[in-house]
Design a protein around this motif. Structure first.
Motif, PDB file in Angstrom:
ATOM      1  N   TRP A 149       0.846  -1.191   0.098  1.00 44.10           N
ATOM      2  CA  TRP A 149       0.049   0.128  -0.060  1.00 44.10           C
ATOM      3  C   TRP A 149       0.911   1.159   0.277  1.00 44.10           C
ATOM      4  O   TRP A 149       0.489   2.226  -0.714  1.00 44.10           O
TER       5      TRP A 149
ATOM      6  N   THR B  51     -10.561   4.291   4.374  1.00 45.66           N
ATOM      7  CA  THR B  51     -10.449   2.901   4.002  1.00 45.66           C
ATOM      8  C   THR B  51      -9.844   2.728   2.470  1.00 45.66           C
ATOM      9  O   THR B  51      -9.646   3.749   1.645  1.00 45.66           O
TER      10      THR B  51
ATOM     11  N   ALA C 171     -10.885   1.155   0.274  1.00 42.17           N
ATOM     12  CA  ALA C 171     -12.238   1.597  -0.870  1.00 42.17           C
ATOM     13  C   ALA C 171     -12.449   2.709  -0.982  1.00 42.17           C
ATOM     14  O   ALA C 171     -12.686   3.232  -2.065  1.00 42.17           O
TER      15      ALA C 171
ATOM     16  N   ASN D  73      -2.413  -6.261  -4.456  1.00 40.41           N
ATOM     17  CA  ASN D  73      -3.460  -7.106  -4.506  1.00 40.41           C
ATOM     18  C   ASN D  73      -3.141  -8.665  -4.460  1.00 40.41           C
ATOM     19  O   ASN D  73      -3.910  -9.450  -4.005  1.00 40.41           O
TER      20      ASN D  73
ATOM     21  N   VAL E 205      -2.418  -9.167  -0.802  1.00 42.13           N
ATOM     22  CA  VAL E 205      -3.546  -9.088  -0.021  1.00 42.13           C
ATOM     23  C   VAL E 205      -4.014 -10.646  -0.446  1.00 42.13           C
ATOM     24  O   VAL E 205      -4.740 -11.198   0.729  1.00 42.13           O
TER      25      VAL E 205
ATOM     26  N   ASN F 198      -4.922 -12.909   3.033  1.00 43.42           N
ATOM     27  CA  ASN F 198      -6.370 -13.334   3.343  1.00 43.42           C
ATOM     28  C   ASN F 198      -6.432 -14.614   3.232  1.00 43.42           C
ATOM     29  O   ASN F 198      -7.248 -15.281   4.046  1.00 43.42           O
TER      30      ASN F 198
ATOM     31  N   GLN G 195      -8.979  -9.213   7.748  1.00 44.19           N
ATOM     32  CA  GLN G 195      -8.515  -9.237   6.263  1.00 44.19           C
ATOM     33  C   GLN G 195      -8.340  -7.892   5.717  1.00 44.19           C
ATOM     34  O   GLN G 195      -8.623  -6.844   6.266  1.00 44.19           O
TER      35      GLN G 195
ATOM     36  N   GLN H  64      -8.255  -5.151   2.567  1.00 45.05           N
ATOM     37  CA  GLN H  64      -9.247  -4.995   1.300  1.00 45.05           C
ATOM     38  C   GLN H  64      -8.077  -4.837   0.037  1.00 45.05           C
ATOM     39  O   GLN H  64      -7.142  -4.494   0.111  1.00 45.05           O
ATOM     40  N   TYR H  65      -8.785  -5.367  -0.973  1.00 41.75           N
ATOM     41  CA  TYR H  65      -8.178  -5.075  -2.317  1.00 41.75           C
ATOM     42  C   TYR H  65      -8.427  -3.704  -2.738  1.00 41.75           C
ATOM     43  O   TYR H  65      -9.310  -3.026  -2.340  1.00 41.75           O
TER      44      TYR H  65
END
Length: 195
Positions: free
Chosen positions: A43, A95, A97, A151, A154, A158, A177, A179-180
């Motif tokens: 990230w 977030t 998202a 991703n 992730v 996950n 978990q 987030q993608y």
């Protein structure tokens, strides 16, 4: 074999099982921590590229403004989308998202800006604009690669959290978990091409 020898063998077996379980738990925990840190690093790499893109946009807008001043709607859209992306980046409670939605909106605005710029041949010939556009294209490729890396990590993280037996350690130590970084619905829509 006497009762004392059997007791010693049982104690050794029990100790070996306990040591094995502890070693497994430590390895599982360390693996989850390593993956969680890779998610954070992934990230951070995206964040660096997005910051570079945001820093490049004002120069691009100013260059286009000199040639296409009457295209204020597109320029305003890019400026507003950049402000939204910067606000999402500055918000520590945002977030993944929310950040993805803001960045996707900025990407769409940049596509509109590029399409608008194509209508001005003198702008297309401007060396400064060409340099800025090349830098933007290079950054978009880096962002795409960083998103893919993020991703992928992730997904591994996950999966490890959800699979047996590491899910036991994940549950005990409250691993959650990640987030993608996903495209929003508007980005998934197929563009309409009309002749």
């Amino acid at each position: 074999m006497g009762g004392a020898a059997v007791a010693i063998v049982i104690v050794v077996v029990i100790l070996a099982v306990i040591i094995g379980l502890v070693a497994w738990a430590i390895a599982a925990y360390n693996g989850l921590v390593q993956l969680r840190n890779r998610v954070g690093n992934g990230w951070a790499q995206i964040d660096v590229q997005l910051k570079q893109r945001a820093d490049l946009i004002p120069n691009l807008v100013e260059t286009v403004k000199g040639y296409a001043a009457h295209e204020s709607g597109v320029l305003t859209q890019v400026t507003a989308a950049r402000a939204g992306a910067m606000a999402a980046a500055a918000n520590p409670g945002a977030t993944i998202a929310q950040r993805a939605a803001a960045e996707n909106q900025l990407s769409r605005a940049l596509v509109n800006l590029t399409a608008t710029a194509e209508a001005y041949p003198q702008l297309q010939a401007n060396q400064n604009f060409m340099n800025l556009q090349n830098q933007l294209q290079a950054l978009e490729q880096k962002i795409a690669f960083a998103r893919q890396f993020y991703n992928d990590v992730v997904m591994k993280y996950n999966t490890r959290i959800e699979t047996v037996p590491s899910n036991i350690i994940a549950g005990l130590f409250h691993f959650t978990q990640a987030q993608y970084f996903a495209a929003d619905e508007a980005s998934r829509a197929v563009p309409q091409v009309r002749f």
